[in-house]
Design a protein around this motif. Structure first.
Motif, PDB file in Angstrom:
ATOM      1  N   UNK A 111       0.803  -1.227   0.000  1.00 29.82           N
ATOM      2  CA  UNK A 111       0.000   0.000   0.000  1.00 29.82           C
ATOM      3  C   UNK A 111       0.835   1.277   0.000  1.00 29.82           C
ATOM      4  N   UNK A 112       2.117   1.179   0.347  1.00 32.77           N
ATOM      5  CA  UNK A 112       2.998   2.345   0.385  1.00 32.77           C
ATOM      6  C   UNK A 112       3.359   2.735  -1.054  1.00 32.77           C
ATOM      7  N   UNK A 113       2.785   3.830  -1.536  1.00 31.60           N
ATOM      8  CA  UNK A 113       2.962   4.232  -2.933  1.00 31.60           C
ATOM      9  C   UNK A 113       4.421   4.509  -3.274  1.00 31.60           C
ATOM     10  N   UNK A 114       5.140   5.143  -2.361  1.00 35.32           N
ATOM     11  CA  UNK A 114       6.551   5.460  -2.616  1.00 35.32           C
ATOM     12  C   UNK A 114       7.382   4.185  -2.734  1.00 35.32           C
ATOM     13  N   UNK A 121       6.213   1.212  -3.623  1.00 32.16           N
ATOM     14  CA  UNK A 121       5.818   0.552  -4.870  1.00 32.16           C
ATOM     15  C   UNK A 121       6.586   1.150  -6.045  1.00 32.16           C
ATOM     16  N   UNK A 122       6.658   2.476  -6.082  1.00 35.31           N
ATOM     17  CA  UNK A 122       7.382   3.148  -7.165  1.00 35.31           C
ATOM     18  C   UNK A 122       8.857   2.760  -7.161  1.00 35.31           C
ATOM     19  N   UNK A 123       9.470   2.736  -5.982  1.00 37.49           N
ATOM     20  CA  UNK A 123      10.886   2.396  -5.864  1.00 37.49           C
ATOM     21  C   UNK A 123      11.155   0.972  -6.332  1.00 37.49           C
ATOM     22  N   UNK A 124      10.368   0.011  -5.828  1.00 37.19           N
ATOM     23  CA  UNK A 124      10.575  -1.386  -6.186  1.00 37.19           C
ATOM     24  C   UNK A 124      10.303  -1.633  -7.666  1.00 37.19           C
ATOM     25  N   UNK A 142      10.645   0.405 -10.087  1.00 33.01           N
ATOM     26  CA  UNK A 142      11.750   0.935 -10.882  1.00 33.01           C
ATOM     27  C   UNK A 142      12.912  -0.058 -10.907  1.00 33.01           C
ATOM     28  N   UNK A 143      13.211  -0.657  -9.754  1.00 29.00           N
ATOM     29  CA  UNK A 143      14.263  -1.667  -9.708  1.00 29.00           C
ATOM     30  C   UNK A 143      13.919  -2.840 -10.631  1.00 29.00           C
ATOM     31  N   UNK A 144      12.673  -3.268 -10.570  1.00 24.10           N
ATOM     32  CA  UNK A 144      12.221  -4.395 -11.376  1.00 24.10           C
ATOM     33  C   UNK A 144      12.266  -4.059 -12.858  1.00 24.10           C
ATOM     34  N   UNK A 145      11.782  -2.870 -13.212  1.00 22.25           N
ATOM     35  CA  UNK A 145      11.751  -2.452 -14.616  1.00 22.25           C
ATOM     36  C   UNK A 145      13.163  -2.312 -15.178  1.00 22.25           C
ATOM     37  N   UNK A 146      14.061  -1.705 -14.419  1.00 20.54           N
ATOM     38  CA  UNK A 146      15.440  -1.542 -14.898  1.00 20.54           C
ATOM     39  C   UNK A 146      16.087  -2.900 -15.165  1.00 20.54           C
ATOM     40  N   UNK A 195      12.842 -13.247  -5.383  1.00 19.57           N
ATOM     41  CA  UNK A 195      11.828 -13.516  -6.404  1.00 19.57           C
ATOM     42  C   UNK A 195      10.428 -13.496  -5.795  1.00 19.57           C
ATOM     43  N   UNK A 196      10.309 -13.919  -4.535  1.00 14.80           N
ATOM     44  CA  UNK A 196       9.007 -13.870  -3.884  1.00 14.80           C
ATOM     45  C   UNK A 196       8.512 -12.453  -3.677  1.00 14.80           C
ATOM     46  N   UNK A 197       9.439 -11.533  -3.446  1.00 15.39           N
ATOM     47  CA  UNK A 197       9.076 -10.133  -3.213  1.00 15.39           C
ATOM     48  C   UNK A 197       8.471  -9.485  -4.457  1.00 15.39           C
ATOM     49  N   UNK A 198       8.940  -9.903  -5.634  1.00 15.54           N
ATOM     50  CA  UNK A 198       8.414  -9.318  -6.871  1.00 15.54           C
ATOM     51  C   UNK A 198       6.898  -9.446  -6.942  1.00 15.54           C
ATOM     52  N   UNK A 199       6.378 -10.584  -6.481  1.00 19.32           N
ATOM     53  CA  UNK A 199       4.945 -10.834  -6.599  1.00 19.32           C
ATOM     54  C   UNK A 199       4.107  -9.981  -5.654  1.00 19.32           C
ATOM     55  N   UNK A 200       4.764  -9.183  -4.827  1.00 21.11           N
ATOM     56  CA  UNK A 200       4.029  -8.200  -4.041  1.00 21.11           C
ATOM     57  C   UNK A 200       3.746  -6.930  -4.858  1.00 21.11           C
ATOM     58  N   UNK A 201       4.448  -6.795  -5.990  1.00 20.85           N
ATOM     59  CA  UNK A 201       4.345  -5.576  -6.793  1.00 20.85           C
ATOM     60  C   UNK A 201       3.776  -5.814  -8.182  1.00 20.85           C
ATOM     61  N   UNK A 202       3.801  -7.059  -8.660  1.00 23.93           N
ATOM     62  CA  UNK A 202       3.229  -7.424  -9.958  1.00 23.93           C
ATOM     63  C   UNK A 202       2.565  -8.787  -9.816  1.00 23.93           C
ATOM     64  N   UNK A 203       1.705  -9.102 -10.776  1.00 25.18           N
ATOM     65  CA  UNK A 203       1.029 -10.397 -10.752  1.00 25.18           C
ATOM     66  C   UNK A 203       1.872 -11.493 -11.392  1.00 25.18           C
ATOM     67  N   UNK A 204       2.532 -11.145 -12.513  1.00 27.43           N
ATOM     68  CA  UNK A 204       3.311 -12.140 -13.253  1.00 27.43           C
ATOM     69  C   UNK A 204       4.314 -11.433 -14.161  1.00 27.43           C
TER      70      UNK A 204
END
Length: 226
Positions: free
Chosen positions: A10-13, A15-18, A20-24, A51-60
Motif C-alpha cells: 500500500x505504500x505508494x513510494x 511501490x514506485x521504488x521497487x 523501478x528496480x524491477x523495470x530496470x 523472487x518472492x518479493x516481486x509478486x508483491x508488486x506485480x502479478x506475473x
C-alpha cells in the motif's frame, strides 16, 4: 475497463521504488535474452530483491513487461506537454514536440526496441492498455500538426499519417541505433529529421519562419555519440 498492474503493498513510494528496480532489471534482461527466456528469478536477482518479493508488486512476468513498455509511453505523456507549454507559435510547438519525442526515445532506446519486439507477447487486455496510452500521447503530436495547418504553416495533409511518420522517424533512432550512432549525434539526427519531415509539408508562407528555426538549431559538425 483499462488493465491495471496491481500491488499488495500500500505504500505508494515503496511501490514506485521497487517497480523501478524491477523495470530496470527486466529491461536489461528482456533486451539481451528475450522475454520468454527471462525468468522472474533472474529479474529479481539483477534487481537485488527476492523472487518472492516481486509478486508483491506485480502479478506475473507479463505485468513486468507491461511496466517496461509503459515507462516509455508515460515518458512521452510527461515530456511532450512540458516541452510545448512555453511555446505559443504553432510551428515552434510542433518542433518542440518532435524534439522532445526523439529525446525520450534516446533515453529509452532498449525499451523502445522491446515495444516492437515483445508487445505481441502481452495478453490482449495489456496490449490494449499500451495502444490506448500510445494513442493518447500521439494526439499531442496530432494536435500541434493541426495547429500548424490552421495557422497556414503546413499545407493540408493527412494528420494521422504525418503523426505516425514523426513517431516512426523518432523510433528509428532506437531501432537502427547500431548504425545511426556511428555517424550522427542525437542533435544531428533530430536536425536532419526535422528538415526531411517538415520541408515536405511547409506552406510557402512558412518558409521564412522555418529558416529562422532551422538556423537556430544548426550546430557545428560534432563527433558521433557512442
Amino acid at each position: 475497463m483499462t488493465y491495471e498492474v496491481t500491488s499488495i503493498v500500500e505504500d505508494a513510494a515503496l511501490v514506485e521504488k521497487r517497480r523501478k528496480q524491477i523495470v530496470d532489471a527486466a529491461t536489461t534482461l528482456f533486451s539481451s535474452q528475450g522475454f520468454f527466456r527471462t525468468t522472474i528469478k533472474e529479474i529479481a536477482k539483477l534487481a537485488g530483491i527476492s523472487s518472492g518479493l516481486i509478486y508483491q508488486y506485480v502479478t506475473d512476468k507479463e505485468d513486468v513487461l507491461l511496466l517496461v513498455l509503459l515507462e516509455v509511453v508515460d515518458a512521452y505523456a510527461r515530456e511532450l506537454p512540458a516541452a510545448i507549454e512555453s511555446a505559443t507559435d504553432p510551428l515552434d510547438r510542433c518542433v518542440a514536440a518532435i524534439v522532445a519525442y526523439c529525446r525520450v526515445v534516446d533515453a529509452h532506446r532498449a525499451a523502445t526496441v522491446l515495444a516492437y519486439r515483445s508487445t505481441k507477447s502481452l495478453s490482449e487486455d495489456r496490449r490494449v492498455r499500451i495502444q490506448r496510452r500510445e494513442l493518447e500521447t500521439n494526439q499531442i503530436i496530432a494536435g500541434v500538426i493541426t495547429e500548424c495547418v490552421r495557422k497556414g504553416y503546413f499545407r493540408r495533409v493527412n494528420v494521422n499519417v504525418l503523426t505516425y511518420q514523426i513517431v516512426m522517424t523518432a523510433h528509428a533512432w532506437a531501432l537502427k541505433s547500431w548504425y545511426f550512432k556511428t555517424i550522427l549525434t542525437l542533435d544531428d539526427y533530430i536536425e536532419h529529421s526535422l528538415d526531411i519531415l517538415l520541408k515536405g509539408v511547409l506552406a510557402p508562407s512558412a518558409e521564412k519562419k522555418w529558416q529562422s528555426i532551422s538556423k537556430d538549431m544548426a550546430s557545428p559538425p560534432s563527433n558521433p555519440s557512442r
